[in-house]
Design an enzyme around this catalytic site. Structure first.
Site, short mmCIF file in Angstrom:
data_model
loop_
_atom_site.label_atom_id
_atom_site.label_comp_id
_atom_site.label_asym_id
_atom_site.label_seq_id
_atom_site.Cartn_x
_atom_site.Cartn_y
_atom_site.Cartn_z
N SER A 62 6.78 4.56 6.34
CA SER A 62 6.06 3.78 5.33
C SER A 62 6.90 2.68 4.69
O SER A 62 6.42 1.99 3.79
CB SER A 62 5.49 4.71 4.25
OG SER A 62 6.52 5.49 3.69
N THR A 97 5.44 3.94 -0.71
CA THR A 97 6.40 2.86 -0.94
C THR A 97 7.61 3.41 -1.66
O THR A 97 7.48 4.37 -2.42
CB THR A 97 5.69 1.85 -1.89
OG1 THR A 97 4.60 1.30 -1.19
CG2 THR A 97 6.60 0.77 -2.40
N THR A 146 8.01 -1.85 1.13
CA THR A 146 7.05 -1.03 1.86
C THR A 146 6.59 -1.71 3.14
O THR A 146 6.68 -2.94 3.27
CB THR A 146 5.81 -0.78 0.96
OG1 THR A 146 4.95 0.18 1.56
CG2 THR A 146 5.01 -2.05 0.72
N ARG A 186 -2.89 -8.40 5.40
CA ARG A 186 -3.13 -7.71 4.12
C ARG A 186 -1.80 -7.57 3.35
O ARG A 186 -0.78 -7.19 3.89
CB ARG A 186 -3.73 -6.33 4.39
CG ARG A 186 -4.01 -5.50 3.12
CD ARG A 186 -2.91 -4.55 2.78
NE ARG A 186 -3.23 -3.66 1.67
CZ ARG A 186 -2.39 -2.84 1.08
NH1 ARG A 186 -1.15 -2.76 1.50
NH2 ARG A 186 -2.76 -2.07 0.09
N THR A 243 3.18 3.28 -6.61
CA THR A 243 2.94 3.62 -5.21
C THR A 243 1.51 4.11 -5.09
O THR A 243 0.89 4.51 -6.07
CB THR A 243 3.95 4.70 -4.73
OG1 THR A 243 3.74 4.97 -3.34
CG2 THR A 243 3.81 5.99 -5.51
N GLY A 244 0.98 4.04 -3.87
CA GLY A 244 -0.41 4.45 -3.67
C GLY A 244 -1.25 3.26 -3.23
O GLY A 244 -0.71 2.26 -2.75
N1 ASP Z 1 1.30 0.56 -2.55
C1 ASP Z 1 1.48 0.38 -1.14
C2 ASP Z 1 0.47 -0.61 -0.63
O1 ASP Z 1 -0.66 -0.62 -1.10
C3 ASP Z 1 1.37 1.62 -0.35
C4 ASP Z 1 1.87 2.88 -0.99
O2 ASP Z 1 2.72 2.86 -1.84
O3 ASP Z 1 1.41 3.95 -0.63
O4 ASP Z 1 0.79 -1.34 0.27
#
Ligand code: ASP
Length: 338
Positions: free
Chosen positions: A81, A198, A216, A226, A249-250
């Protein structure tokens, strides 16, 4: 006399990041700032923190610490990731997002950068060598190459295999907290679900200065082009040296909508603790669309100017790593849903 070891072992004090140091033994105690300290998202933050600690423990600058720290997951092929070995977009391109911010509100960012193992270092160069804050896509790549970065294939055999399995169904379905699962976990194959997650890192150095970094490969199998929250100053990362710092994160789309990390710092400015500031930002996301929130993960992490820290997330399972003068530990964040 205060039993310092026992005292520092208290999880309550550890999670506030504040501790008492006896300056004149037996005479008087005074509250001092817990510094240096570094915190970062997920279990893999532990190894990243160790690299950051090398800098911080030698009186180094928080900015150097966060750059060195996040370079660890960036170059780890087993981390799907972040950086090298990150899962590609739906067309098979590994596109990276990263940003960095220092104690003077200097910041740099790269978006949708391909072929470079350390996007965080390119983001730092954007900050230091250009009049701009963000470079994206091919322009970011040309800038990196002109500054001596090597062009490398970031798609490892394992990531390519996962992508090809995903192509069988081509279903875009982010799964919550999958970062800790290994590739050979049956739930990951064939054809998904897939991972994201991330590294966001925040550090306070010996001089009391804050910096942060976030990097990330974004949501796996995203549309080509994107960009998530991670390279967006204010969304994936924000640092205000007077108040504190935050990262996220997320699912990035939900973080961008509320300019999440900036919101967390502003919540701390209003007097909330790092944990409560993160919770308030989570609440904003959940209340906007409670149904959607049931299947969504977003986690915020915050480090205040006084060395206190905290986190909050939507779903159970978000972890973060802390390294300070008195602990090296992984914490589980509190969550909105249990
Ligand atoms: N926040 C990151 C994104 O949307 C992904 C993650 O942290 O899970 O690219």
């Amino acid at each position: 006399m205060l039993n310092r070891r026992k005292f520092l072992g208290s999880s309550l004090l550890a999670s506030t990041g504040l501790f008492l140091k006896t300056k004149n033994e037996g005479i008087k105690s005074s509250l001092v700032i817990d510094k240096p300290i570094v915190i970062s998202t997920w279990d893999f933050g532990k190894a990243a923190n160790a690299a950051a600690w090398e800098v911080l423990s030698k009186q180094g600058r928080a900015l150097d610490a966060v750059e060195e720290g996040v370079k660890i997951p960036e170059s780890d092929p087993d981390n799907h990731s972040v950086g090298y070995g990150g899962l590609p977009d739906r067309d098979g391109h590994v596109t990276l997002d990263a940003c960095i911010m220092d104690e003077n509100s200097n910041c740099g960012s790269v978006m949708c950068l391909e072929y470079i193992v350390h996007p965080i270092s390119v983001a730092r160069l954007v900050m230091e060598k250009t009049p701009h804050i963000v470079l994206a896509g091919d322009g970011a790549l040309q800038f990196a190459l002109a500054n001596g970065f090597k062009k490398e294939n970031l798609l490892t055999a394992e990531s390519e295999k996962m992508w090809k399995e995903w192509l069988r169904n081509s279903k875009y379905e982010p799964v919550i907290n999958i970062e800790n699962k290994k590739y050979n976990d049956k739930s990951l194959s064939p054809g998904g679900p897939f991972n994201h997650d991330t590294i966001g890192m925040l550090a306070l150095d010996n001089n009391g200065n804050l910096s942060g970094a976030c990097t990330t490969s974004g949501m796996a199998f995203k549309m080509h082009g994107r960009v998530g929250d991670s390279p967006i100053i204010g969304a994936g990362l924000f640092v205000d040296n007077e108040i504190g710092s935050a990262t996220s994160t997320g699912v990035g789309e939900e973080v961008i909508r509320i300019v999440g990390s900036h919101l967390v710092v502003e919540n701390m400015r209003l007097g909330l603790s790092p944990r409560d500031a993160c919770r308030k930002a989570v609440e904003r996301i959940v209340k906007r669309d409670p149904e959607k929130a049931k299947n969504l993960q977003v986690g915020f992490l915050a480090l205040k100017k006084d060395g206190s820290f905290g986190a909050f997330c939507i779903q159970k399972g978000f972890t973060y790593a802390v390294r300070s003068t008195h602990e090296e530990k992984i914490y589980e964040s509190e969550s909105w849903f249990s």
